[in-house]
Design an enzyme around this catalytic site. Structure first.
Site, PDB file in Angstrom:
ATOM      1  CG  HIS A  74      34.433  41.556  36.691  1.00 52.89           C
ATOM      2  ND1 HIS A  74      34.413  40.200  36.889  1.00 52.89           N
ATOM      3  CD2 HIS A  74      34.712  42.102  37.896  1.00 52.89           C
ATOM      4  CE1 HIS A  74      34.661  39.926  38.152  1.00 52.89           C
ATOM      5  NE2 HIS A  74      34.854  41.061  38.788  1.00 52.89           N
ATOM      6  CB  CYS A 118      33.659  39.375  45.488  1.00 51.48           C
ATOM      7  SG  CYS A 118      32.797  40.179  44.117  1.00 51.48           S
TER       8      CYS A 118
END
Length: 654
Positions: A67, A182
């Site tokens: 991503h 994250c």
């Protein structure tokens, strides 16, 4: 918004083959292009590789979710691909990946799509769902599997939330709590939360996970839940504030461990193998965590101080600059910036903010090392460094206290942190009945005493450095003004407010007081050298944007004002964060500026004021040239030395 709103038939490729990771990425990026999600293929691909450079996006169990969030994305979108033969995608379990979802996230404030993507990440934790995706015979069937499961998943989530609320109201609290996060907050955050909750359920336990993703904190832990929980797991790849968890077991690890080792983490808490955080509010240092390198630990502690110091530098510096702008009557005098009531107001408030700058730096460095107990000790150490107090001053009150400045405050911050950690270890041997008074009495009392004893002893070292430098400058005389201009100009950038900087400035003002042309030439070199560091930072963040984060670039704009106002401290946050590159480049630029100014015979009858006193500078055109050449040279050297940041870190599309 549903997952199928982001994933279209043309973005699905079934039964593909890929020879390696790069080939898989290329095919997925091509699907994004075909779906019309991205405007620049190469920029988007670089964003994907930048994310992979941080850590693999392979989840294990054959799943990978590459991503990127970048300006190259026109609209939020998903593409998917199955590779029956599998491809080595650096998965944590070492197994090949055969099911891929690639996320394209636009760099906008509207993050509703991230909620959808987080839903997908958690759905992929269901083995039956994943098997059905792999077995799909057509793109339409693939989409149907997602649509059906998403509806059931959303209903299950609503029921789970209702059940959790009912359990809490009935006094049934979770056994364990967790926070997952994250750097990008797109996939790993939610997958770690899902795996931890799922594994806890299998073990007959209830675990509630707070996710700190790109859409903000969700499923936030309540004070009652924290009070009743056995412990907290922090599975995160970014800093998480632990102030809520004082007195509880806390174990810190990477987000990938939350995904891949949930049972191990849960057992650490249930078996009382995680340490208990002291007192009321540590910020992470006392918790068990994965080992950092010495350099990374030093950098993390330093940056905690720098980030908290920056608002004081910016706020105070701008107010001081305004005081110069408003004080035309004081130009050319020692009271410039405060000779009128209005100017004096801005100058006083700005200097008040500046006065907190170095104690804040030291305090938050210490807090990063030793949690909240280190904060008081660090503040006091930083304040003592600035004051320059020593045993010699106590014995001889007529002697002058010389500030240790920036370097002294850095020393005080790290010393305070490790002194507090040492006290914590010593106090571990005290009776349990004294546990409650440690953070409110023992640590601040003994820590403050220890840092005071230390700083009174080492402050003379900084004073000796300062005095020695001033002596060397005085011995050079004025026979070679160009060399002297280069030396004092360069010294203004060595520590930006510390002993070297102050020695050069004191020497310049002392020469100015002699009333000679040579003295005014030296003062001009001192002032132009002090203006270079902030301007060098400003130029670099403006013209070399990919070397800096967005926060750095935003703060860099303020350095135009601070540089023109002769406030060298504007560059301190950048120098503290990256001294190996910032200091040498600024020293060279300042030395060149000082030499050019002296060679051109530029003079300054004012001891302060920066570019705002250009009207009274002798040879103002060459003074402007000296300032621009030195600042641009420093910015160029700095920008060459710094490597470009990945797009996800810089916030710029490549």
């Amino acid at each position: 918004m549903k997952i199928t709103d982001l994933l279209k038939v043309e973005g699905i490729k079934l039964n593909a083959s890929a020879k390696d990771k790069d080939d898989a990425i290329n095919q997925l990026v091509d699907l994004q292009v075909r779906s019309g999600n991205i405007s620049d293929k190469e920029k988007y691909k670089k964003g994907i590789y930048a994310r992979e450079a941080e850590s693999t996006t392979a989840m294990g169990e054959g799943i990978a979710i590459p991503h990127a969030k970048t300006d190259a994305v026109k609209k939020a979108g998903l593409v998917a691909m199955t590779v029956p033969g599998g491809v080595d995608y650096d998965a944590p379990d070492g197994e090949p990946s055969n099911l891929f979802f690639m996320i394209a996230a636009p760099n906008t404030k509207d993050n509703i799509h991230l909620e959808v993507l987080s839903r997908l990440a958690t759905m992929l934790m269901d083995e039956e769902f994943v098997d059905n995706l792999r077995a799909a015979k057509s793109s339409q069937e693939f989409l149907g599997v997602i649509d059906n499961f998403e509806k059931a998943h959303m209903e299950a989530e609503e029921k789970k939330a209702e059940a959790a609320a009912a359990a809490t109201s009935a006094g049934n609290y979770p056994d364990i709590l967790a926070i997952t996060a994250c750097p990008t907050g797109i996939a790993h955050t939610y997958m770690a939360a899902e795996n931890l909750e799922k594994k806890a359920k299998e073990m007959g336990l209830v675990l509630k996970a707070e996710t700190q993703g790109s859409v903000g904190a969700k499923n936030i832990l309540t004070a009652d839940e924290i009070a009743h929980a056995k412990g907290i797991i922090i599975a995160a790849d970014k800093n998480v504030d632990l102030a809520r968890f004082g007195g509880k077991q806390v174990y810190q690890c990477s987000v990938s461990k939350g995904i891949n080792e949930p049972e191990k983490l849960i057992n650490l808490i249930m078996n009382n193998e995680a340490p208990v955080l002291d007192g009321s509010a540590p910020s992470g240092g006392a918790a068990a965590q994965e080992k950092d390198s010495v350099a990374h630990t030093f950098y993390k502690n330093l940056m905690n101080g720098v980030s908290h110091m920056l608002p004081f530098v910016v706020g105070g510096g701008i107010l001081i600059a305004i005081s110069f702008l408003l004080d035309g009557a004081g130009r050319g005098t020692s009271s410039f910036g405060s000779s009128t009531p209005v100017a004096h107001f801005f100058n006083a408030v700005g200097n008040a903010a500046f006065g907190f700058m170095l104690p804040i730096l030291a305090g938050y460095i210490a807090m990063s090392i030793a949690d909240r107990p280190g904060l008081t000790v660090g503040f006091v150490g930083g304040a003592l460094a600035v004051s320059g107090m020593s045993y010699g001053v106590l014995l001889n009150p007529d002697s002058a206290a010389i500030s240790g400045g920036f370097i002294g405050a850095l020393f005080a911050g790290f010393a305070a942190g490790y002194i507090t950690k040492g006290l914590e270890k010593l106090c571990d041997k005290l009776p349990a009945s004294l546990e409650g008074i440690k953070p409110v009495l023992l640590y601040p009392l003994l820590g403050t005493l220890c840092i005071g004893l230390l700083m009174f002893a080492v402050n003379p070292i900084f004073a000796a450095i300062n005095t020695g430098i001033t002596g060397v400058l005085s011995s050079m005389g004025t026979t070679n003004l160009v060399l002297l201009g280069a030396v004092v100009g360069g010294m203004m950038s060595i520590d930006m407010g510390g002993p070297f900087n102050k020695a050069a400035y004191v020497f310049g003002t002392a020469m100015l007081a002699e009333g000679t042309t040579a003295g005014q030439i030296i003062m001009a070199s001192v002032m132009v050298g002090g203006m270079v560091p902030p301007l060098a930072i400003a130029f670099s963040t403006t013209f070399f944007k990919n070397r800096w984060t967005k926060a750095d670039r935003d703060a860099g704009l303020v350095n135009y004002i601070m540089g023109l106002s002769f406030i060298s401290e504007g560059a301190i946050p950048y120098a503290a964060a990256d001294p190996g590159r910032v200091l040498p480049s600024c020293i060279i630029g300042s030395a060149v500026a000082g030499a050019i100014s002296a060679a051109a015979g530029c003079t300054s009858p004012a001891p302060h004021g920066g570019f705002w006193v250009i009207a009274i500078i002798g040879n103002p055109a060459m003074y402007t040239v000296a300032l621009l050449v030195g600042s641009l040279l420093a910015a160029l050297i700095l920008s060459i030395m710094k490597k470009p940041l990945p797009p996800e870190e810089s916030g710029l599309a490549k």
